[in-house]
Design an enzyme around this catalytic site. Structure first.
Site, short mmCIF file in Angstrom:
data_model
loop_
_atom_site.label_atom_id
_atom_site.label_comp_id
_atom_site.label_asym_id
_atom_site.label_seq_id
_atom_site.Cartn_x
_atom_site.Cartn_y
_atom_site.Cartn_z
N ARG A 1 0.75 -1.38 0.25
CA ARG A 1 0.09 0.08 -0.10
C ARG A 1 0.99 1.29 0.03
O ARG A 1 0.48 2.30 -0.67
CB ARG A 1 -0.86 -0.35 1.17
CG ARG A 1 -1.77 -1.03 0.95
CD ARG A 1 -2.35 -2.38 0.64
NE ARG A 1 -3.25 -2.88 0.21
CZ ARG A 1 -4.25 -3.73 1.27
NH1 ARG A 1 -2.57 -4.13 2.57
NH2 ARG A 1 -5.08 -4.84 1.51
N ASP B 1 -0.13 -7.02 -3.48
CA ASP B 1 -1.24 -6.15 -3.42
C ASP B 1 -2.01 -5.91 -3.82
O ASP B 1 -1.80 -5.30 -5.35
CB ASP B 1 -1.63 -5.68 -2.08
CG ASP B 1 -2.67 -6.44 -1.24
OD1 ASP B 1 -3.89 -5.96 -2.13
OD2 ASP B 1 -2.68 -6.52 0.33
N HIS C 1 -6.45 -10.08 -3.91
CA HIS C 1 -5.61 -8.99 -3.30
C HIS C 1 -4.71 -8.78 -4.86
O HIS C 1 -3.56 -8.99 -4.47
CB HIS C 1 -5.22 -8.50 -2.21
CG HIS C 1 -5.75 -8.62 -1.13
ND1 HIS C 1 -6.36 -7.39 -0.95
CD2 HIS C 1 -6.27 -8.93 -0.18
CE1 HIS C 1 -7.24 -7.27 -0.36
NE2 HIS C 1 -7.53 -8.51 0.60
N ASP D 1 -6.53 -14.82 1.65
CA ASP D 1 -7.98 -13.58 2.20
C ASP D 1 -8.85 -13.27 1.47
O ASP D 1 -7.71 -12.98 0.46
CB ASP D 1 -7.24 -13.24 3.88
CG ASP D 1 -6.59 -11.88 2.56
OD1 ASP D 1 -5.41 -12.44 1.57
OD2 ASP D 1 -6.65 -10.49 3.33
N GLU D 2 -10.38 -12.60 1.84
CA GLU D 2 -10.51 -11.95 1.03
C GLU D 2 -10.48 -12.16 -0.14
O GLU D 2 -10.05 -10.86 -1.30
CB GLU D 2 -10.28 -10.06 1.57
CG GLU D 2 -10.26 -10.27 3.06
CD GLU D 2 -9.82 -8.55 3.23
OE1 GLU D 2 -10.12 -7.84 4.50
OE2 GLU D 2 -9.00 -8.06 3.05
N TRP E 1 -5.90 -14.37 11.33
CA TRP E 1 -6.53 -12.82 11.95
C TRP E 1 -7.45 -13.22 12.21
O TRP E 1 -7.95 -11.66 12.72
CB TRP E 1 -5.76 -12.24 10.62
CG TRP E 1 -7.14 -12.28 9.03
CD1 TRP E 1 -7.20 -13.00 8.27
CD2 TRP E 1 -7.88 -11.21 8.95
NE1 TRP E 1 -7.88 -13.27 7.65
CE2 TRP E 1 -8.32 -12.18 7.73
CE3 TRP E 1 -8.28 -10.09 9.50
CZ2 TRP E 1 -9.26 -11.43 6.90
CZ3 TRP E 1 -9.17 -9.10 9.00
CH2 TRP E 1 -9.55 -9.90 7.56
N TYR F 1 -3.12 -5.94 15.50
CA TYR F 1 -3.28 -5.24 14.29
C TYR F 1 -2.76 -3.62 15.29
O TYR F 1 -3.61 -3.14 15.23
CB TYR F 1 -4.24 -5.18 13.85
CG TYR F 1 -4.35 -6.53 13.08
CD1 TYR F 1 -4.05 -7.80 12.97
CD2 TYR F 1 -5.80 -6.25 11.21
CE1 TYR F 1 -4.31 -7.64 11.46
CE2 TYR F 1 -5.75 -7.45 10.33
CZ TYR F 1 -5.04 -8.12 10.86
OH TYR F 1 -5.19 -9.48 10.05
N ASP G 1 -2.40 -1.15 12.80
CA ASP G 1 -2.44 0.10 12.00
C ASP G 1 -4.16 0.80 12.67
O ASP G 1 -4.73 1.33 12.00
CB ASP G 1 -2.94 -0.39 10.61
CG ASP G 1 -4.24 -1.50 10.77
OD1 ASP G 1 -4.19 -2.65 11.99
OD2 ASP G 1 -5.01 -1.56 9.46
N TRP H 1 -0.84 -2.57 8.40
CA TRP H 1 -1.01 -2.79 7.59
C TRP H 1 -1.13 -1.46 6.65
O TRP H 1 -1.52 -0.28 8.40
CB TRP H 1 -2.75 -2.64 6.70
CG TRP H 1 -2.47 -4.25 7.60
CD1 TRP H 1 -3.58 -5.40 8.53
CD2 TRP H 1 -2.06 -5.96 6.55
NE1 TRP H 1 -3.11 -6.40 8.05
CE2 TRP H 1 -2.22 -6.59 7.01
CE3 TRP H 1 -1.61 -5.78 5.19
CZ2 TRP H 1 -2.35 -8.25 6.23
CZ3 TRP H 1 -2.03 -6.74 4.77
CH2 TRP H 1 -1.91 -7.55 5.72
N GLU I 1 -2.44 0.80 4.68
CA GLU I 1 -3.58 1.52 3.92
C GLU I 1 -3.04 3.39 4.46
O GLU I 1 -3.67 4.58 3.26
CB GLU I 1 -4.88 1.90 3.89
CG GLU I 1 -5.05 0.38 2.95
CD GLU I 1 -4.58 -1.30 4.15
OE1 GLU I 1 -4.06 -0.78 4.92
OE2 GLU I 1 -5.42 -1.92 3.57
#
Length: 759
Positions: free
Chosen positions: A169, A198, A268, A331-332, A398, A423, A425, A473, A475
């Protein structure tokens, strides 16, 4: 001769002056070692470290540790110690003995009045040197440094003690990564998880696919990135050459840190698809994304071309990274395109798969077979459990702890990395002065309190929990100082989780140690978050006057404060004991800031102090335990707006909890009843929720944790007369995470409300 430079940051002249000529750091706790050793016995007396002390070593491995310590002393204190190759242990010496029979990562350190002895294997010696460094105080004056007499036997609780940094990111330089590794090593962390790809960028040079460098590594910059050094030709980005990657890996290896690369798949993957559109289900066009999020464009699970590409990529990754583990994400991964894709549907039929979740499992298992064929293992985020876990995969849990627990029950290794505890962030406090972060709250104390071995696992299943990892992370994190701010001091709490036995952990003692360790980090130009002064927090009292004195959370720092609403500066009042007068319901706002020895200033923190009258008890004949609740399924935006006349479900709950709703999401609920206060006292209520929750006492808002957000805890205070008080909580879940808990303190001590709720 290789000279190790662990944690040898380029010190400013001013910092060196502070270290060697500044005021003495009196140790307010018996020692300031982080993480806490397994066994430590302090005695009276000191060893005097002076220029005439000699360093003895018994072989080449021991010599590395001796050189490491010598360089530390040279930078810290300004004198160079003599090195001698000898098995003998003499007075006025420090001996480094490489002991091949020692347990991995363990060491023994003995400080006597006339000598110091350190023994262990290569990695144990290294960790022993980190401990010895932490025993040396910042000092003033003469050429003698007093190291307390102590005996330490130490080894880690978990083998895996990691930090993850997302460079996809936002991109960070090789020099910064080396400093990041230095700090990790100093606090005995040994796994660096490097998130390299990502949706927002591909950061590793892959020679077979040059567009990953020319296309996938770059995107349109956002407004907050316009002045970034990584904006070139109106594009934000960058990548690491394979030479740079090997440089970082070698640097980490000298610090006994394994670098674990992550190449995200099958989700991602917007950046890679932008460079090579044929790898997607639709063929594009695709875009390297500017913002964080979960995007529907993922690798096509039905095309053999996808697996050919990823296997070629992983071959180069494996050639560069010697790590046993290769992280493949997992993930995701939205299944929208797979559902519509003829290639994916054909694969599902051909392989006899049940659905798209099993297609993801097929995808992961096929990649795992390839990685295993290269002599390596995969790690994936806990979504790799969906549709069936790959045979040899390690799960990184996670989404809470459930993924790690499920993996351990299936006899698979797991790394615990729950967002609720690790986490980095997330916001560190509720103070408005905090820099941008993910909208969830994770204060230092919550991190420190995490216990990786769940009580729901049997003793024989605990062995599958291999360790812990903190994740950063990026972002919302655009530069290196911001990374430092978000990671430290929370990473120091994580280091103690991974290294120290639960019986050795004590948060009050940790804060005392942290005060000294942060002063040391400041001298090394690490831009950690300067914690708010001790005891600066919103407060409600029944008194007309309060005496306050805010202590700095960093050794030898100074706190300045104001009472007139202006932001404090070094020209404001210096904190010492002072009194404030209070009038009913008229808060006094105190603003404070901390200034460190280096001159670096904290953000401005503020707190309100309010005098309130006791809330009168409500006459009631209620004697039935529990709370009445009513709920509806659906979405609201604001907990304050909840008004349920025709509930979908209703009943009696024993506490404030989401348990009655099982796996259901997207609902809202209203709990009502009475809280019994057993005496006149000031009660503090803490509400942690994901998403919004509002707590009312006697029809007045006491805790406002409203809005759509991740796990955030907020608190409120109310003076209550003995007796029954109306209590109401309104909560909504809009999908994603789901959490609700309420805790109470009475006069600063925990107060169990489980038996004191009635309807």
């Amino acid at each position: 001769m290789v000279i190790y430079k662990v944690f040898m940051l380029q010190l400013r002249t001013a910092a060196i002056a502070m270290l060697c000529c500044g005021s003495v750091f009196g140790q307010s706790s018996p020692h300031s070692i982080i993480p806490e050793p397994s066994l430590i016995q302090l005695s009276k007396g000191n060893f005097n470290l002076a220029p005439n002390v000699a360093l003895y070593y018994n072989d080449a491995e021991a010599k590395k540790s001796a050189e490491l310590f010598r360089e530390f002393v040279l930078i810290r204190c300004g004198f160079k110690l003599k090195l001698i190759n000898s098995n003998k242990i003499r007075s006025n010496s420090i001996s480094f003995r490489h002991d091949i029979s020692a347990k991995e990562q363990a060491y023994e350190l003995t400080v006597e009045k006339d000598r110091i002895k350190l023994a262990g294997k290569s990695n144990g010696l290294f960790y022993g040197v980190q401990t010895l460094q932490q025993l040396i105080p910042l000092r003033k004056g003469s050429n003698e440094i007093h190291i307390p007499v102590v005996s330490i036997q130490d080894s880690p609780r978990f083998d895996y003690r990691g930090l993850m940094l997302d460079v996809s990111r936002h991109f960070f330089s090789v020099p910064y990564l080396k400093r990041f590794l230095d700090v990790m090593a100093h606090f005995k962390m040994n796994k660096f998880h490097w998130h390299l790809t990502d949706d927002q960028g591909w950061r590793m040079e892959i020679k077979r696919y040059p567009k990953l460098q020319t296309v996938a590594a770059w995107r349109e910059p956002t407004e907050m990135e316009k002045n970034s050094p990584y904006v070139k030709d109106r594009r934000y980005g960058g990548f690491y050459t394979q030479s740079e990657l090997k440089e970082v890996i070698a640097y980490a290896a000298k610090r006994h840190i394994t670098v674990i690369p992550e190449i995200e798949m099958p989700g991602h993957s917007s950046a890679a698809l932008t460079a090579y559109p044929k790898l997607g289900c639709t063929g594009g066009p695709y875009t390297v994304q500017k913002q964080g999020g979960v995007y529907k464009d993922v690798y096509c699970g039905g095309k053999d071309l996808t697996f050919e590409f990823l296997q070629n990529v992983l071959s180069e990754v494996i050639d560069v990274f010697p790590s046993e583990y290769i992280h493949i994400g997992g993930d995701e991964t939205p299944k929208d395109n797979w559902i519509k894709c003829p290639h994916c549907q054909s694969r599902i039929k051909r392989e006899g798969l049940k659905d798209e979740h099993e297609l993801q499992s097929y995808f992961v298992q096929r990649i795992e077979k390839f990685v295993n064929s290269k002599g390596r293992k995969i790690i994936g985020w806990d979504e790799i459990l969906e549709g069936g876990l790959a045979p040899n995969a390690t799960v990184m849990s996670w989404r809470g702890e459930s993924g790690g627990i499920a993996a351990a029950r299936q006899k698979h290794d797991a790394i615990m990395s729950p967002y609720t505890f690790l986490y980095f962030d997330y916001y560190q406090s509720n103070f408005k002065s905090e820099p941008p972060a993910f909208p969830a709250l994770l204060p230092l104390q919550t991190v420190y309190g995490y216990e990786p071995l769940s009580e729901s696992l049997r003793d024989d299943e605990h062995k599958y929990i291999k360790g812990v990892q903190g994740n950063t992370w990026t972002e919302m994190i655009v530069d290196e100082k911001h990374v430092d701010y978000m990671v430290y001091p929370r990473a120091l709490a994580a280091s103690e989780i991974g290294w120290s036995a639960p019986s050795k952990k004590d948060y009050t003692k940790f804060l005392q140690k942290l005060s000294i360790r942060l002063a040391d980090l400041d001298a090394r130009q690490v831009s950690f978050r300067i914690p708010e002064p001790e005891d600066l927090r919103d407060s409600v009292t029944t008194q007309e006057q309060l005496e306050l004195d805010f202590k700095p959370s960093v050794q030898d720092a100074i706190v300045y404060y104001t009472l007139d609403g202006t932001d404090p500066s070094p020209m404001s009042k210096r904190c010492g004991p002072f009194r404030i007068s209070l009038v009913d319901n008229e808060p006094v706002i105190i603003k404070a800031m901390t200034v460190l020895q280096s001159g670096r200033q904290s953000r401005v923190y503020s707190a309100s102090y309010t005098k309130k009258a006791y809330k009168a008890a409500t006459p009631t004949s209620t004697v039935t335990k529990g709370l009445a609740f009513k709920s509806k399924f659906g979405i609201v935006q604001n907990a304050k707006e909840i008004n349920i006349s025709r509930p979908d479900t209703s009943g009696i709950a024993s506490s404030f909890s989401t348990i009655p709703f099982g796996e259901r999401t997207k609902f809202y609920v209203q709990y009502e009843g009475y809280l019994h206060a057993d005496e006149d006292a000031v009660y503090k209520f803490k509400v942690k929720s994901d998403d919004g929750a509002v707590l009312y006492l006697d029809d007045e808002i006491t805790v406002d944790n409203d809005g759509e957000h991740g796990p955030v805890e907020k608190q409120g205070v109310a003076p209550l007369r003995k007796g029954y008080h109306k209590i109401r909580l309104q909560y909504f879940d809009s999908g994603g995470g789901k959490h609700l808990s309420v805790s109470v303190e009475k006069n600063g001590k925990p107060y169990s409300i489980g038996e004191r709720l009635f309807h």
